[in-house]
Design an enzyme around this catalytic site. Structure first.
Site, PDB file in Angstrom:
ATOM      1  N   SER A  96     -38.871  13.683 107.312  1.00  0.00           N
ATOM      2  CA  SER A  96     -37.430  13.963 106.787  1.00  0.00           C
ATOM      3  C   SER A  96     -36.561  12.637 106.621  1.00  0.00           C
ATOM      4  O   SER A  96     -37.089  11.556 106.232  1.00  0.00           O
ATOM      5  CB  SER A  96     -36.866  15.030 107.183  1.00  0.00           C
ATOM      6  N   ASP A 234     -32.986  11.975 101.035  1.00  0.00           N
ATOM      7  CA  ASP A 234     -33.488  11.666 102.069  1.00  0.00           C
ATOM      8  C   ASP A 234     -34.967  11.319 102.128  1.00  0.00           C
ATOM      9  O   ASP A 234     -35.598  11.380 100.814  1.00  0.00           O
ATOM     10  CB  ASP A 234     -33.258  12.629 103.325  1.00  0.00           C
ATOM     11  N   ASP A 236     -37.897  12.930 102.236  1.00  0.00           N
ATOM     12  CA  ASP A 236     -38.890  13.761 101.603  1.00  0.00           C
ATOM     13  C   ASP A 236     -38.108  14.390 100.622  1.00  0.00           C
ATOM     14  O   ASP A 236     -38.610  15.238  99.986  1.00  0.00           O
ATOM     15  CB  ASP A 236     -39.385  14.710 102.847  1.00  0.00           C
ATOM     16  N   ASP A 238     -35.609  16.644 100.273  1.00  0.00           N
ATOM     17  CA  ASP A 238     -35.196  17.907 100.460  1.00  0.00           C
ATOM     18  C   ASP A 238     -33.692  18.054 100.442  1.00  0.00           C
ATOM     19  O   ASP A 238     -33.016  19.170 100.364  1.00  0.00           O
ATOM     20  CB  ASP A 238     -35.699  18.814 101.390  1.00  0.00           C
TER      21      ASP A 238
HETATM   22 MG    MG Z   1     -35.642  16.274 104.543  1.00  0.00          MG
END
Ligand code: MG
Length: 449
Positions: A96, A234, A236, A238
């Site tokens: 993340s 960020d 990844d 999400d």
């Molecule tokens: Mg994330």
């Protein structure tokens, strides 16, 4: 055995905590738990991604699972593909927003929902008891490389069509949205300038956590080029963060509250879900549009679970992880960006005008050193806090102890990683925040001294 899963899956330093051996075991155990005939595997841009992926895929194939390889795509693309490609389980290799030396494994069920505590315990049990059921050599799994971005784009286009040509500066931070986010925004008709859109697992351009400090280049670029909005993700993707048309970083709580209100208005009421740490401006805005707010523990899985349980119209955490249940149940940065632009267009407002409607309250935070029994001290504090604030309007122990008051709220939680008890206070005014903080601090000090 130490607990493998945290609030966001398995996470640690690559090749130290998260080794190929562990990835292989997590894969095989998850395949068994899900009785997986088919699995989806994706990764962000981290340097260790290929190594962890190779081990994870081997573990899946050893259990006879067919593996669909998605390559470097955002977490929500992986979750959405798990649901739409008929897979029994999905794996996203990412840490993340953590620094580049970390990596992790997020696991999704066939409904794009992160593994729950119960799922995680079942997987951990299989690993600790070494109960793997490996397939016969004639029944080993195979791999297929799949382009999952097109079905995802189709989903976005079904949800959003823009009339105006928005001038957008997008900053994927060299992470998983490096290709998809600029491509998606262009396909929606935006005039796009991309920063840090080369995949690079060293994250050379900025830290992977989007905030006012790490997005200074994006702020400056929005201002210099006179853009309508800056959009960042960020590692990844999400999570999403916004910069307004003046180059100012948009407070996460206020954008969450403003978008929640928009979702409620469009739906004619309903429920918005957020965690115990979010500002009460989420309630202020929801109530204005005839909706209500459910508060969960910190962690996006708890938000997603509550959205599903309560049939909520929208949910999110004040770190930019927003969930749009009409599309799927995984926090989704690129989809959030597209829906946010669509909302601005619908109400004909600039970013700053849209967010301005959500009031800004005063937040104060204090930490108290507490070497032992931090969890039981927090539990005990519940009653003394109720006595000290007899006018409280809500009391919750869903995560630590949280009291809603007439002019603010307070939250007392034990730190998950440090010997600390953390107090968070929000007040409608500076005086209210200060008064609540002083009163609560005195009680916590008496218990931790
Ligand atoms: Mg994330």
């Amino acid at each position: 055995m130490a607990k493998l899963f945290g609030s966001s899956g398995v996470r640690g330093l690559a090749n130290i905590d998260l080794t190929p051996l562990l990835a292989c075991k997590v894969a095989a155990a998850s395949a068994m738990h899900a009785k997986a005939k088919r699995a989806v595997v994706a990764k962000d841009t981290r340097v260790s991604g290929d190594m962890i992926e190779a081990a994870l895929v081997a573990g899946l194939m050893s259990c006879g699972t067919e593996v669909l390889l998605l390559g470097r795509v955002p977490t929500p693309v992986c979750a959405y593909a798990t649901k739409t490609l008929g897979a029994d389980v999905g794996f996203m290799l990412t840490a993340s927003h953590n620094p580049p030396q970390y990596n992790g494994i997020k696991v999704f069920n066939n409904n794009a929902l992160s593994y729950t505590d119960a799922d995680q315990e079942a997987v951990e049990k299989i690993i600790s008891q070494n109960q793997f059921a490996f397939a016969d050599w004639r029944a080993l799994g195979n791999t297929v490389t799949i382009d999952a971005t097109q079905p995802y784009m189709d989903m976005v286009h079904k949800a959003v069509s823009l009339k105006k040509q928005w001038r957008v500066i997008v900053d994927p931070g060299c992470g998983a949205a490096f290709s998809l986010a600029p491509t998606m925004l262009k396909s929606l008709g935006c005039k796009v300038t991309a920063l840090n859109a080369q995949p690079d697992g060293h994250f050379p351009a900025r830290k992977s956590e989007p905030n006012a400090e790490t997005l200074q280049d994006l702020s400056k670029t929005v201002k210099a080029l006179g853009a309508d909005i800056g959009i960042a993700f960020d590692g990844d993707a999400d999570r999403v963060a916004f910069i307004d048309e003046n180059g100012v970083f948009v407070n996460f709580d206020r954008s969450l509250a403003a978008y929640g209100a928009f979702a409620l208005k469009r739906n004619g009421g309903g429920t918005v879900v957020t965690n115990v740490e979010a500002s009460m401006c989420v309630e202020t805005m929801a109530e204005k549009y005839g909706g209500k707010v459910t508060r969960t523990r910190v962690g996006d899985i708890y938000v997603s679970e509550a959205i599903e349980r309560d049939g909520a119209v929208f949910g999110g955490e004040p770190c930019g992880a927003w969930v749009h249940p009409k599309q799927h149940l995984c926090p989704d940065g690129p989809l959030s960006a597209a829906l946010f632009l669509s909302a601005l267009e619908e109400v004909d407002k600039t970013v700053s005008e849209f967010v301005e409607e959500a009031p800004e309250y005063i937040t104060m935070r204090e930490n108290f050193v507490c070497n032992e029994a931090k969890y039981s001290i927090v539990e005990k504090l519940g009653n003394s806090l109720k006595e000290a604030f007899p006018g409280y309007t809500d009391f919750s122990t869903v995560d630590g102890v949280r009291l809603a008051l007439k002019d603010g709220w307070l939250l007392v939680r034990a730190s998950g990683t440090e010997p600390l008890i953390r107090l968070t206070v929000e007040g409608a005014t500076h005086k209210a925040a200060k008064d609540i903080t002083q009163k609560a601090s005195a009680l916590i000090e008496a218990q931790t001294r």
